[in-house]
Design a protein around this motif. Structure first.
Motif, mmCIF file in Angstrom:
data_model
loop_
_atom_site.group_PDB
_atom_site.id
_atom_site.type_symbol
_atom_site.label_atom_id
_atom_site.label_comp_id
_atom_site.label_asym_id
_atom_site.label_seq_id
_atom_site.Cartn_x
_atom_site.Cartn_y
_atom_site.Cartn_z
ATOM 1 N N VAL A 185 0.843 -1.186 0.000
ATOM 2 C CA VAL A 185 0.000 0.000 0.000
ATOM 3 C C VAL A 185 0.880 1.237 0.000
ATOM 4 O O VAL A 185 2.036 1.196 0.434
ATOM 5 C CB VAL A 185 -0.945 0.037 1.229
ATOM 6 C CG1 VAL A 185 -1.904 -1.130 1.209
ATOM 7 C CG2 VAL A 185 -0.166 0.047 2.516
ATOM 8 N N SER A 186 0.315 2.321 -0.476
ATOM 9 C CA SER A 186 1.073 3.571 -0.483
ATOM 10 C C SER A 186 1.128 4.130 0.938
ATOM 11 O O SER A 186 0.366 3.732 1.823
ATOM 12 C CB SER A 186 0.416 4.584 -1.414
ATOM 13 O OG SER A 186 -0.825 5.003 -0.880
ATOM 14 N N ARG A 187 2.015 5.054 1.149
ATOM 15 C CA ARG A 187 2.159 5.677 2.470
ATOM 16 C C ARG A 187 0.878 6.416 2.844
ATOM 17 O O ARG A 187 0.453 6.409 4.005
ATOM 18 C CB ARG A 187 3.368 6.632 2.455
ATOM 19 C CG ARG A 187 3.671 7.243 3.789
ATOM 20 C CD ARG A 187 4.109 6.165 4.736
ATOM 21 N NE ARG A 187 4.237 6.695 6.081
ATOM 22 C CZ ARG A 187 4.614 5.984 7.108
ATOM 23 N NH1 ARG A 187 4.915 4.727 6.968
ATOM 24 N NH2 ARG A 187 4.704 6.520 8.280
ATOM 25 N N GLU A 188 0.246 7.050 1.850
ATOM 26 C CA GLU A 188 -0.983 7.800 2.101
ATOM 27 C C GLU A 188 -2.101 6.861 2.562
ATOM 28 O O GLU A 188 -2.847 7.169 3.486
ATOM 29 C CB GLU A 188 -1.419 8.564 0.851
ATOM 30 C CG GLU A 188 -0.503 9.705 0.458
ATOM 31 C CD GLU A 188 0.744 9.245 -0.282
ATOM 32 O OE1 GLU A 188 0.737 8.132 -0.855
ATOM 33 O OE2 GLU A 188 1.733 9.984 -0.272
ATOM 34 N N GLU A 189 -2.215 5.700 1.912
ATOM 35 C CA GLU A 189 -3.232 4.729 2.308
ATOM 36 C C GLU A 189 -2.960 4.205 3.717
ATOM 37 O O GLU A 189 -3.884 4.072 4.532
ATOM 38 C CB GLU A 189 -3.266 3.553 1.328
ATOM 39 C CG GLU A 189 -3.795 3.907 -0.046
ATOM 40 C CD GLU A 189 -3.634 2.768 -1.032
ATOM 41 O OE1 GLU A 189 -4.562 2.562 -1.834
ATOM 42 O OE2 GLU A 189 -2.588 2.092 -0.999
ATOM 43 N N PHE A 190 -1.706 3.919 4.011
ATOM 44 C CA PHE A 190 -1.338 3.438 5.335
ATOM 45 C C PHE A 190 -1.693 4.460 6.404
ATOM 46 O O PHE A 190 -2.286 4.128 7.439
ATOM 47 C CB PHE A 190 0.156 3.114 5.382
ATOM 48 C CG PHE A 190 0.635 2.726 6.750
ATOM 49 C CD1 PHE A 190 0.438 1.437 7.217
ATOM 50 C CD2 PHE A 190 1.271 3.648 7.567
ATOM 51 C CE1 PHE A 190 0.867 1.068 8.488
ATOM 52 C CE2 PHE A 190 1.700 3.297 8.834
ATOM 53 C CZ PHE A 190 1.502 2.000 9.297
ATOM 54 N N ASP A 191 -1.340 5.731 6.159
ATOM 55 C CA ASP A 191 -1.625 6.776 7.138
ATOM 56 C C ASP A 191 -3.135 6.960 7.328
ATOM 57 O O ASP A 191 -3.601 7.188 8.451
ATOM 58 C CB ASP A 191 -0.979 8.092 6.714
ATOM 59 C CG ASP A 191 0.538 8.065 6.874
ATOM 60 O OD1 ASP A 191 1.047 7.225 7.652
ATOM 61 O OD2 ASP A 191 1.211 8.884 6.210
ATOM 62 N N ALA A 192 -3.910 6.851 6.228
ATOM 63 C CA ALA A 192 -5.365 6.997 6.337
ATOM 64 C C ALA A 192 -5.956 5.879 7.184
ATOM 65 O O ALA A 192 -6.801 6.138 8.066
ATOM 66 C CB ALA A 192 -5.993 7.005 4.939
ATOM 67 N N VAL A 193 -5.529 4.653 6.965
ATOM 68 C CA VAL A 193 -6.044 3.531 7.750
ATOM 69 C C VAL A 193 -5.592 3.640 9.206
ATOM 70 O O VAL A 193 -6.350 3.339 10.133
ATOM 71 C CB VAL A 193 -5.620 2.184 7.127
ATOM 72 C CG1 VAL A 193 -5.965 1.021 8.033
ATOM 73 C CG2 VAL A 193 -6.269 2.019 5.770
ATOM 74 N N LYS A 194 -4.372 4.097 9.422
ATOM 75 C CA LYS A 194 -3.871 4.285 10.790
ATOM 76 C C LYS A 194 -4.724 5.312 11.535
ATOM 77 O O LYS A 194 -5.085 5.104 12.702
ATOM 78 C CB LYS A 194 -2.412 4.734 10.720
ATOM 79 C CG LYS A 194 -1.734 4.873 12.039
ATOM 80 C CD LYS A 194 -0.287 5.267 11.843
ATOM 81 C CE LYS A 194 0.383 5.599 13.147
ATOM 82 N NZ LYS A 194 1.754 6.079 12.953
ATOM 83 N N ASP A 195 -5.071 6.419 10.861
ATOM 84 C CA ASP A 195 -5.924 7.441 11.473
ATOM 85 C C ASP A 195 -7.315 6.885 11.770
ATOM 86 O O ASP A 195 -7.898 7.164 12.820
ATOM 87 C CB ASP A 195 -6.027 8.668 10.566
ATOM 88 C CG ASP A 195 -4.723 9.442 10.474
ATOM 89 O OD1 ASP A 195 -3.854 9.260 11.352
ATOM 90 O OD2 ASP A 195 -4.570 10.234 9.519
ATOM 91 N N MET A 196 -7.870 6.102 10.836
ATOM 92 C CA MET A 196 -9.185 5.504 11.045
ATOM 93 C C MET A 196 -9.162 4.566 12.245
ATOM 94 O O MET A 196 -10.098 4.548 13.056
ATOM 95 C CB MET A 196 -9.641 4.754 9.790
ATOM 96 C CG MET A 196 -10.042 5.675 8.663
ATOM 97 S SD MET A 196 -10.499 4.899 7.078
ATOM 98 C CE MET A 196 -10.781 3.224 7.414
ATOM 99 N N ALA A 197 -8.103 3.781 12.391
ATOM 100 C CA ALA A 197 -7.991 2.853 13.516
ATOM 101 C C ALA A 197 -7.893 3.615 14.835
ATOM 102 O O ALA A 197 -8.497 3.208 15.842
ATOM 103 C CB ALA A 197 -6.778 1.946 13.324
#
Length: 80
Positions: A47-59
């Motif tokens: 996954v891209s860094r942006e996708e990872f950061d978005a999922v991390k924020d959602m979690a």
């Protein structure tokens, strides 16, 4: 004045051509290897860094929400 030997001149031309060809082959090999690596890595579901950061924020938000709900349930249980 220096006289030019045609055999030496031809050898120099061939050597220069060979050096240019080898340099071009090296660049082409490097570019091909880079492309093959991109293709290989593309199939690994990274996954891209942006996708990872978005999922991390959602979690993190989900965790905060769950903690708030746990606190509300505990307060309601304490009342009743």
């Amino acid at each position: 004045m220096q006289s030019e030997n045609p055999i030496i001149a031809d050898f120099v031309k061939v050597a220069n051509s060979a050096a240019g060809t080898l340099a071009g082959m090296g660049r082409e090999a490097r570019d091909n290897a880079r492309e093959r690596m991109k293709e290989a890595m593309g199939g690994l579901d990274f996954v891209s860094r942006e996708e990872f950061d978005a999922v991390k924020d959602m979690a993190a938000k989900a965790r905060e929400h769950a903690e708030a709900l746990e606190a509300r349930v505990a307060a309601l249980e304490a009342k009743g």
